[in-house]
Design an enzyme around this catalytic site. Structure first.
Site, PDB file in Angstrom:
ATOM      1  N   LEU A   1      36.618 -19.367 -31.680  1.00 63.18           N
ATOM      2  CA  LEU A   1      36.756 -19.934 -33.024  1.00 63.18           C
ATOM      3  C   LEU A   1      36.845 -18.847 -34.086  1.00 63.18           C
ATOM      4  O   LEU A   1      37.506 -19.012 -35.096  1.00 63.18           O
ATOM      5  CB  LEU A   1      35.563 -20.838 -33.331  1.00 63.18           C
TER       6      LEU A   1
ATOM      7  N   GLY B   1      32.142 -13.288 -36.612  1.00 62.11           N
ATOM      8  CA  GLY B   1      31.374 -13.034 -37.822  1.00 62.11           C
ATOM      9  C   GLY B   1      30.597 -11.746 -37.669  1.00 62.11           C
ATOM     10  O   GLY B   1      30.756 -11.021 -36.690  1.00 62.11           O
ATOM     11  N   GLY B   2      29.732 -11.486 -38.648  1.00 62.57           N
ATOM     12  CA  GLY B   2      28.962 -10.257 -38.624  1.00 62.57           C
ATOM     13  C   GLY B   2      28.020 -10.168 -37.438  1.00 62.57           C
ATOM     14  O   GLY B   2      27.698  -9.086 -36.969  1.00 62.57           O
TER      15      GLY B   2
ATOM     16  N   VAL C   1      32.099 -16.467 -32.313  1.00 65.62           N
ATOM     17  CA  VAL C   1      31.801 -17.885 -32.168  1.00 65.62           C
ATOM     18  C   VAL C   1      32.838 -18.496 -31.229  1.00 65.62           C
ATOM     19  O   VAL C   1      34.044 -18.341 -31.429  1.00 65.62           O
ATOM     20  CB  VAL C   1      31.824 -18.612 -33.524  1.00 65.62           C
TER      21      VAL C   1
ATOM     22  N   ASP D   1      20.286 -15.431 -46.043  1.00 64.55           N
ATOM     23  CA  ASP D   1      21.707 -15.053 -46.044  1.00 64.55           C
ATOM     24  C   ASP D   1      22.556 -16.238 -46.503  1.00 64.55           C
ATOM     25  O   ASP D   1      23.527 -16.609 -45.851  1.00 64.55           O
ATOM     26  CB  ASP D   1      22.114 -14.573 -44.657  1.00 64.55           C
TER      27      ASP D   1
END
Lengths: 496, 206
Positions: free
Chosen positions: A100, A103-104, A108, A217
């Protein structure tokens, strides 16, 4: 293996190039004409294929030296071999369907839970998570805590694979985009949508704060927007802490975007839920303007601004926002935590007020539009009728004796005073009375028509600005009267 | 030919001078296109650059007045017209032109109707420029191997098994790679022409 068009669709559309390990799948494609046709169709059919190859004919194959995005260099070797060749691989009891995004914290994946038969999103953590046992324990602790937050605006965590290598988190799969992507694509959002999103996020945060869990966050990339944009979900609860500690251990620097950090976070001080409120303020500012409130070319400069600078006034950038919302953002962005809203009740109160201010403004807007429209139509009608009326009036008057004491339009209009507006209340008492009267003869018909028109003209002059509903009623009645009077005038005129 | 020739969406966006992305795309497509055409018409490199600069600055000032007409190709006709004017200006201001071959080629081109439906040289180059631009963008979004698999089989006409062996991948993988590149090419090219919006599956990013 059987043909699976959905899998082919995914392979073609997913961001990442498919790995070359799925031998069975590729062997199938090599021999299955139907699947190959599907692949061609997915890409636009044979006509498109021919077009493209024709127009690229003399393109040098060495045209681009630029580096591909590092996303495409992602290594999926950690996946176990797939249970079925349709899948990219397997993690625990989850079949991996596609990638998908990244990210950091890691990548995913979209997976399928074979036990519970449902689609899931699996966040697989980047290698630094497994750097030490301490990091792993921290991750496990934070992930378990995050999993304990049950709220409709928080992405539910189904399972935590803390001991797996690499560790992973299994979450509900939510099709849609992140708030970051949404604003990047659409630009600043309309006020009602901002209110809706803010209210959901505030509720989700408050639910976590009630369990003494700080998100740490809150940023647009951690907000998922459902496909109909009616619902949003917060994700990555509390994981930032574990991530930051892991990164600090490894690199000694803060990674990720600092745009949504609170001043206390920027200073490295202990945090509580109020830090999340500040980040929420940054996020609302971002939704409203398309840019974060504190922006600078370097991380250090952003942190500096976060600690000491005032953002550009939101009220100037978005004059259309309700005051209560602007005020709320300003309070959320207070440098001192104790100056921020105390709890969800305070935030919600401001949002409700903002909502009322929006509907109030819309009411005013509608009234204005309606009033102008009605006045415009009426004036146009009356301009036409006025000519007829005056003309016919004098014609009629010359033929009619004094016993028909009808008001004279011109003097009445001239004498009209605001203190003595045309009073429709007499008509209100029995509005249909005039219509129900048996048809009078032509002369009185015509006089009646003239009267109605005079009434109508006067009703404009006598508008009571504070009584809108009455005005509308008056306009409607005047229009109706005028429209009934119109044929009378024509009839009389023609007959003569 | 079902490929779009002109880019209404991009052109509409050009009216916003701050739309850096649109202007960047405009330059990326039309700079090489004009350069190529002008050189083909016999202009020297420096002259071509001068004309291009003039054309771009004219587009910048005139784009607000440009009203997209309904038929395809309106914008490139408009651009061809501007280019023609700028070339006339150049030739008028430059004594050496009538004697050069560039001049005569150019006069021939001047007599062509840019709005004609036939694929004139201008149109062909326009097409090619859009595909080159799109290819450049797509290539950055896929692995080098994926691009190569597409390019060698679909454009250069090498056989599947040949390329599979050269890249040491499965033939089946090449089919997927080709489809991935062609899909993105089509998306990128149609982005320039605002084709009817197609069905989109669930977002592939998160």
């Amino acid at each position: 293996m059987k043909c699976n068009p959905q899998l082919l669709w995914t392979l073609v559309h997913q961001n990442l190039d498919p790995p070359q390990r799925s031998k069975k799948l590729f062997a199938h494609l090599e021999t299955c004409g139907r699947c190959r046709d599907t692949l061609v169709e997915l890409a636009g059919g044979t006509v498109w294929e021919k077009d493209a190859s024709h127009w690229l004919e003399d393109l040098d194959s060495g045209l681009a030296e630029s580096q591909p995005d590092d996303l495409s260099l992602l290594d999926l070797r950690f996946l176990e071999p797939p249970a079925h060749p349709e899948f990219l691989g397997r993690i625990g009891r989850y079949d991996i369907e596609s990638v998908l995004g990244r990210g950091g914290m890691g990548i995913v994946l979209r997976g399928f839970d074979t036990e519970l038969q449902r689609a899931v999103a699996i966040k697989v953590l980047a290698p630094e998570w497994t750097a030490s046992d301490a990091a792993r324990r921290r991750f496990a602790r934070e992930a378990q805590a995050a999993a304990s937050v049950a709220h409709e605006s928080v992405v539910p965590i189904y399972n935590v694979g803390a001991d797996a290598s690499p560790p992973y988190i299994v979450m509900r799969y939510i099709p849609g985009v992140t708030l970051q992507q949404m604003v990047d694509r659409q630009g600043p959002l309309p006020a009602p949508l901002i209110l809706r999103i803010t209210s959901q996020l505030a509720a989700g945060l408050a639910a976590a704060h009630a369990r003494s869990l700080v998100h740490r966050d809150v940023k647009p990339a951690n907000v998922l927007v459902g496909e109909n944009t009616d619902r949003v979900w917060l994700t990555d609860f509390g994981l930032a802490r574990a991530a930051d500690e892991a990164r600090l251990t490894r690199t000694g620097t803060i990674a990720g975007t600092p745009h949504y950090m609170s001043p206390e976070q920027a200073r490295g001080e202990p945090l509580d839920g109020r830090s999340d409120w500040f980040s929420l303020g940054c996020l609302v500012y971002f939704m409203s303007t398309g840019v974060p409130p504190f922006d600078a070319p370097s991380t250090l400069a952003i942190l500096q601004q976060t600690i000491s600078a005032k953002p550009k006034p939101l009220a100037k950038l978005r004059p259309d926002l309700p005051e209560a919302l602007v005020d709320l953002v300003n309070r959320l962005l207070a440098k001192r935590p104790d100056k921020r809203p105390a709890d969800l009740v305070a935030v919600d109160g401001a949002l409700r007020l903002a909502d009322l201010q929006i509907s109030g403004r819309q009411g005013i807007m509608n009234r204005k539009v309606y009033r102008r429209l009605a006045a415009g139509i009426l004036l146009a009608v009356l301009l036409v009728l006025g000519v007829w009326s005056t003309r016919s009036y004098w014609i009629a008057n010359s033929a009619v004796s004094d016993q028909h004491a009808i008001p004279q339009p011109q003097p009445q209009l001239k004498n009209h005073q605001p203190t003595n507006p045309w009073n429709f209340e007499t008509v209100d008492e029995d509005p249909d009375a005039t219509k129900l009267q048996p048809l009078p003869d032509n002369q009185s018909n015509q006089q009646f028509a003239q009267q109605e028109i005079v009434h109508a003209i006067e009703s404009i002059a006598g508008w009571d600005n504070d009584n809108f509903d009455r005005e509308v009623q008056q306009i409607e009645m005047a229009l109706e009267a005028a429209s009934q009077a119109l044929p009378q005038l024509f009839f009389f005129d023609n007959f003569e | 030919m079902n490929t779009p020739l002109t880019r209404p969406s991009l052109i509409a966006r050009l009216t916003d001078r701050d739309d850096a992305e649109a202007w960047e795309a405009f330059h990326a497509i039309y700079q090489p296109l004009l350069e190529r055409l002008l050189r083909q018409w016999g202009l020297q490199s420096a002259d071509a650059s001068e004309v291009i600069q003039e054309v771009f600055s004219a587009v910048t000032t005139a784009i607000e007045k440009y009203e997209a007409r309904d038929h395809q190709g309106a914008f490139r006709g408009w651009l061809a017209q501007i280019t023609r004017h700028k070339m006339v200006d150049l030739i008028k201001s430059n004594q050496r032109f009538p004697s050069t071959s560039g001049g005569s080629d150019f006069l021939r081109w001047l007599n062509e109707q840019p709005a004609s439906e036939s694929l004139s040289r201008w149109d062909i180059e326009h097409h090619r420029a859009i595909f080159r631009w799109a290819a450049e963008r797509v290539r950055k979004r896929v692995q080098p191997q994926t691009w190569e698999a597409f390019f060698r089989t679909a454009v250069q006409g090498q056989t599947m098994s040949e390329v599979a062996q050269a890249l040491s991948v499965d033939v089946g993988w090449i089919y997927v790679a080709r489809s991935r590149v062609l899909t993105r090419l089509r998306e990128t090219v149609s982005e320039t022409a605002e084709l009817t919006s197609e069905w989109r599956g669930p977002s592939d990013e998160m």
